[in-house]
Scaffold this active site. Structure first.
Site, PDB file in Angstrom:
ATOM      1  N   GLU A   1       0.868  -1.172   0.000  1.00  0.00           N
ATOM      2  CA  GLU A   1       0.000   0.000   0.000  1.00  0.00           C
ATOM      3  C   GLU A   1       0.907   1.225   0.000  1.00  0.00           C
ATOM      4  O   GLU A   1       1.729   1.388   0.885  1.00  0.00           O
ATOM      5  CB  GLU A   1      -0.917  -0.008   1.231  1.00  0.00           C
TER       6      GLU A   1
ATOM      7  N   CYS B   1      -2.285   8.567   4.590  1.00  0.00           N
ATOM      8  CA  CYS B   1      -2.222   8.298   3.158  1.00  0.00           C
ATOM      9  C   CYS B   1      -3.566   8.577   2.500  1.00  0.00           C
ATOM     10  O   CYS B   1      -3.640   8.813   1.297  1.00  0.00           O
ATOM     11  CB  CYS B   1      -1.780   6.859   2.896  1.00  0.00           C
TER      12      CYS B   1
END
Length: 524
Positions: free
Chosen positions: A287, A321
Site C-alpha cells: 500500500e 495516506c
C-alpha cells in the site's frame, strides 16, 4: 472501550466516560516515560546495545522512552525463530488459532485506553484518532477470525471427476506461505501493524514485524498483547530499525515467504520489483500512499462538504495516506466554499494533543516540519497563493513542538504540488468549469487511493462510474476521503496506491496470505 460502537464515523459525539478514561490513562502513563523497551524475538525480550531515544513531538523536552534498535543479526534471528515456529503454528487446528485471535482482540480492547494514550504521545494524535486506531485493531482480529470461520478456513469441496469405476474427489485448499514480514509506517503504527499481522497469523503464517523508528512504542505494545493472548514463541517477532538496514534485510531475506509493506510508492515499487526478480516471485502486498481529491459540484451541500473537507485534510495533521490534498469545485460555488472552509479552519484548536480541547496536534518529525515550511514557500510563488494558515509555531505555547498551522492554498493547475504527496496539513483548491473537467483532474496522476464527492444523487452515480480510486465516498460530512473502518469500508488503492487491487479488511484480503492447492483423491 466505551459501551457504544467506536468508529471514525461515530467518534465525534462520544460519552463522557470515554474522555474520563482517556484522561486517567494519560495521567497513569507518566510513570512509564523514559523506560527501556526490548525487541521481541523467539518469545524472548531482547535488549539491544543500541537504544533509540524517542521524544514527544509536541514537547521535545519529554523523553517517552528508550527503544532497542535491531541489528541485521537480530533480523536473522527473528526470521529463524519464525521459521522454527511455522510448522507448529500451521499445524494448529484453525479453530484453535481463531481462539487466539479473539483473545488478542479482547486483550487489545481491555488495554485500549492505555495503548491510545501511548499512541497519542508518540504520534501526536488527538484522543479520538488514537482511540480509533486501537479500535481498528480490536476489530481486525475479530473480523479475520469471523472470515476464517465463514469460509471454512478456505477448504472447499469441488465436484467429483466423472470417471467410471473410480471415486475421484477434489478439493481446493488455501495454505499459508510460511514466514510473513510486515513493514509499517509511522502514522498508524498500531493499526497498520495490527491488520496485516492479524491476517498473517489467522491464516497460519508466522510473522516478523518491523516498526517505524519515529513511532517505536506501538510495536512493543502489540507484541505484549499477542504474547499474553497465547501466540506461541516465535510465531510473532518484533524488530525496530530503519528501512535501509532492517527493512532491506527482511525484503532480501531468503527465509521470508511474503511481505506486507505500507509506505511510499518509491519504496513499495522497489520491493515489488525485487520480489519479481527472484528465482521465483514472492507475494508482496504494498500500500503506497495517495494524492487524494474531492470534487464539489454546484449542486453539492456545501455545509457537509466543508465539514468533510476539514476533517479529511487536517485530521492527524494531514499525515494520512488517505488525507485530502486536492479540492476541485465548480466555479459558481467556488468562493462560497472557500469562505466556509476558511471559517471552519479558524475554529480548529491546535495544541497538546492529549488535551480534550485540542483537535490538531503536532506533525510527527523534524523532517516533516521542515518539509511543511518548504511546501508553504512553494505555495507562495509560481502563481499560487496561501488563502489561510501557513505558519509554524505561531504561538508561544507551541515553541517546544513541531506544530504547523492548517493551510489552504489556491494554485494554478500546472503547479508541481498538485501531484506531490505532502503528508502535511495542507490542502489545495481550484475552480473548474464543469464536473467533467473536475473528474479528469481527480483521476490525473499516479495515485488512486481515496476520493470524495459532493453533489446531487444523479451526479453521485456518475461519480462512482468514473472515479479511479479504491475507496470512494459521496456526500459524507464525517470525512471527504478518510474514515474507513474494518467491516464497514475496505481500504486499498488503485494505480500507484496499491499493488494487488484487494483492500485491507475486504472479503478478498485473507486469501492473499495463502496459496491454493488443488487436491484430487482417487479410490476404486
Amino acid at each position: 472501550m466505551p459501551t457504544f460502537k467506536l468508529t471514525y464515523s461515530t467518534m465525534f459525539a462520544p460519552p463522557r466516560e470515554l474522555h474520563d478514561r482517556f484522561d486517567a490513562a494519560v495521567a497513569a502513563l507518566g510513570g512509564a516515560f523514559g523506560k527501556e523497551h526490548p525487541l521481541h524475538i523467539g518469545g524472548k525480550e531482547v535488549f539491544a546495545p543500541r537504544m533509540l531515544e524517542k521524544y514527544d513531538p509536541a514537547d521535545h523536552r519529554r523523553l517517552l522512552g528508550k527503544f532497542s534498535l535491531a541489528t541485521e543479526a537480530d533480523a536473522d534471528a527473528a526470521v529463524a525463530a519464525a521459521r522454527a515456529a511455522s510448522p507448529g503454528w500451521r499445524a494448529t487446528p484453525w479453530q484453535d488459532r481463531m481462539q487466539v485471535m479473539r483473545k488478542a482482540s479482547r486483550i487489545v480492547e481491555e488495554r485500549a485506553y492505555d495503548i491510545a494514550a501511548a499512541l497519542s504521545f508518540e504520534v501526536g494524535k488527538n484522543r479520538m484518532e488514537a482511540l480509533g486506531e486501537v479500535g481498528e485493531v480490536v476489530d481486525f482480529f475479530s473480523l479475520f477470525a469471523d472470515q476464517m470461520e465463514q469460509n471454512g478456513a478456505y477448504d472447499r469441496p469441488l465436484p467429483n471427476d466423472p470417471v467410471a469405476g473410480f471415486t475421484s474427489t477434489n478439493r481446493s485448499v488455501l495454505k499459508p506461505y510460511g514466514v510473513w514480514a510486515v513493514i509499517v509506517p509511522f502514522n498508524f503504527p498500531f493499526a497498520l501493524a495490527g491488520g496485516p499481522v492479524a491476517a498473517a497469523l489467522a491464516t497460519g503464517n508466522t510473522v516478523v514485524l518491523k516498526g517505524a523508528v519515529d513511532t517505536p512504542w506501538s510495536g512493543v505494545l502489540l507484541a505484549e498483547c499477542l504474547r499474553d493472548a497465547g501466540v506461541p514463541a516465535g510465531a510473532f517477532n518484533y524488530l525496530l530499525g530503519d528501512g535501509a538496514t532492517i527493512g532491506q534485510r527482511l525484503v532480501e531475506h531468503d527465509g521470508v515467504d511474503g511481505i506486507t509493506f505500507t509506505g511510499s510508492r518509491e519504496v513499495g515499487m522497489r520491493i515489488l520489483r525485487a520480489q519479481a526478480a527472484r528465482a521465483y516471485p514472492r507475494p508482496s502486498i504494498c500500500e503506497m500512499g495517495g494524492k487524494n481529491a474531492v470534487l464539489v459540484t454546484a449542486h453539492g451541500n456545501l455545509d457537509d462538504a466543508t465539514q468533510g473537507i476539514v476533517r479529511s485534510a487536517f485530521g492527524l495533521t494531514g499525515q494520512k495516506c488517505s488525507a485530502l490534498s486536492r479540492i476541485y469545485v465548480e466555479s459558481p460555488v467556488y468562493q462560497h466554499l472557500v469562505d466556509k472552509i476558511r471559517e471552519a479552519m479558524a475554529k480548529i484548536a491546535v495544541g497538546t494533543p492529549q488535551e480534550e480541547r485540542h483537535w490538531m496536534g503536532p506533525i510527527a518529525s523534524q523532517a516533516a516540519f521542515d518539509r511543511y515550511g518548504r511546501y508553504v514557500a512553494a505555495l507562495s510563488r509560481d502563481g499560487a497563493v496561501v488563502l489561510a494558515g501557513g505558519r509554524q509555531r505561531w504561538r508561544d505555547d507551541l515553541q517546544h513542538g513541531w506544530f504547523c498551522e492548517p493551510t489552504l492554498a489556491r494554485a494554478p493547475l500546472d503547479h508541481a504540488l498538485w501531484q506531490q504527496e505532502m503528508f502535511a496539513p495542507i490542502v489545495m483548491i481550484a475552480p473548474v468549469a464543469s464536473k467533467e473537467e473536475g473528474m479528469e483532474l481527480v483521476n490525473d496522476g499516479e495515485f488512486g487511493l481515496t476520493a470524495g464527492f459532493y453533489g446531487s444523487p444523479h451526479e453521485t452515480e456518475w461519480f462512482y462510474d468514473n472515479v479511479e480510486a479504491g475507496v470512494a465516498y459521496s456526500n459524507r460530512p464525517q470525512g471527504a476521503t478518510t474514515g474507513a473502518w474494518p467491516g464497514y469500508q475496505a481500504f486499498g488503492g488503485w494505480k500507484g496506491s496499491g499493488s494487488t487491487g484487494k483492500a485491507l479488511a475486504s472479503f478478498y484480503y485473507l486469501g492473499q496470505y495463502m496459496r491454493e492447492q488443488s487436491q484430487t483423491r482417487v479410490q476404486r
